[in-house]
Design a protein around this motif. Structure first.
Motif, PDB file in Angstrom:
ATOM      1  N   VAL A 244       0.980  -1.341  -0.227  1.00 22.50           N
ATOM      2  CA  VAL A 244      -0.020  -0.075  -0.237  1.00 22.50           C
ATOM      3  C   VAL A 244       0.955   1.062  -0.004  1.00 22.50           C
ATOM      4  O   VAL A 244       1.972   1.536   0.874  1.00 22.50           O
ATOM      5  CB  VAL A 244      -0.797  -0.055   1.285  1.00 22.50           C
TER       6      VAL A 244
ATOM      7  N   GLN B 123      -1.469   7.286   1.026  1.00 24.00           N
ATOM      8  CA  GLN B 123      -2.502   6.759   1.498  1.00 24.00           C
ATOM      9  C   GLN B 123      -2.794   6.939   2.509  1.00 24.00           C
ATOM     10  O   GLN B 123      -3.531   7.842   3.132  1.00 24.00           O
ATOM     11  CB  GLN B 123      -3.110   5.170   1.306  1.00 24.00           C
TER      12      GLN B 123
ATOM     13  N   GLN C 117      -6.411  -2.736   1.232  1.00 18.73           N
ATOM     14  CA  GLN C 117      -6.037  -2.431  -0.007  1.00 18.73           C
ATOM     15  C   GLN C 117      -4.862  -3.898   0.656  1.00 18.73           C
ATOM     16  O   GLN C 117      -4.578  -3.933  -1.034  1.00 18.73           O
ATOM     17  CB  GLN C 117      -5.320  -1.148  -0.169  1.00 18.73           C
TER      18      GLN C 117
END
Length: 244
Positions: free
Chosen positions: A181, A185, A207
């Motif tokens: 990830v 984010q 995710q």
């Protein structure tokens, strides 16, 4: 009006001067035929060897749906599911600890993963099974107190041995998913005022699942086969019942 006769299309070219169509001849791979014949001959030899042995083949269909066999299948599936549950939960916890900036937490997770991945599962099962030589009693104060031999049953031995070992492998799988990830984010969620725990639950983990789920399926298959080792610690699962 004048016509440019120097420009001619393919239809203006005489048939005799056009290139001939290519006659493609497939390459013959004779090695494939030889390998196929060798594989068939080896399979036939194996079948013939087993057919000549003194084996009661009728015992397989006669006992395939025996009550003890079905009980062993049930115990194997239950042990697989519970061990994977411990492995997944422990793996997520260890992966978060491993990625922590706290050196103590990260070191503990690293040592756990190193130890349980570096020793055979059968050895770990024997260690749990024989801890009664070290601890005579389990004393948790007013909550629980009993002899170690009564506390560490074969089922608990199998569950701890397989589950804690699986947690070490799932930790690396989960860590790979978390690292997949993008760091942006997390930064964006923190900029919105989300806490670290909420960011992990709502942003990072969902995710990371696309990376975690496929190898987790492989681990379930491996766990289903690894449960046969618990017959060595006197737990009755499919292999033990089949031996009986």
């Amino acid at each position: 009006m004048t016509t440019d006769i120097s420009k001619k299309g393919p239809e203006d070219t005489p048939p005799s001067s056009r290139p001939e169509a290519i006659k493609a001849i497939p390459v013959r791979h004779y090695g494939r035929y030889v390998a196929a014949l060798a594989a068939i001959a080896a399979l036939a030899a194996i079948v013939y060897a087993f057919s000549q042995g003194d084996i009661n083949w009728n015992a397989i269909p006669d006992n395939f749906f025996d009550d003890r066999i079905l009980r062993g299948v049930r115990e194997t599936l239950i042990l697989t599911a519970l061990s994977m549950l411990i492995g997944v939960v422990g793996g997520v916890l260890l992966s978060v600890m491993r990625m922590s900036r706290n050196p103590v937490t990260s070191s503990i997770a690293w040592f756990y993963i190193w130890f349980f991945r570096g020793t055979p599962v059968l050895v770990q099962l024997f260690v749990w099974f024989n801890l009664g030589f070290v601890f005579d009693y389990v004393n948790l104060g007013p909550v629980y107190k009993d002899e170690w031999s009564d506390f560490m049953t074969p089922f608990l031995t199998a569950l701890l041995g397989l589950g804690l070992n699986e947690a070490a492998y799932m930790a690396e799988i989960c860590r790979a998913g978390l690292l997949s990830v993008d760091e942006g984010q997390t930064e964006a969620s923190h900029a919105l005022g989300m806490s670290h725990g909420k960011t992990l639950r709502r942003i990072v983990l969902p995710q990371a699942m696309r990376v975690v789920v496929p190898p987790t399926g492989n681990e379930v298959i491996n766990m289903l086969k690894t449960t046969s080792l618990v017959a060595a610690v006197q737990y009755y699962e499919l292999l033990r019942y089949a031996q009986d």
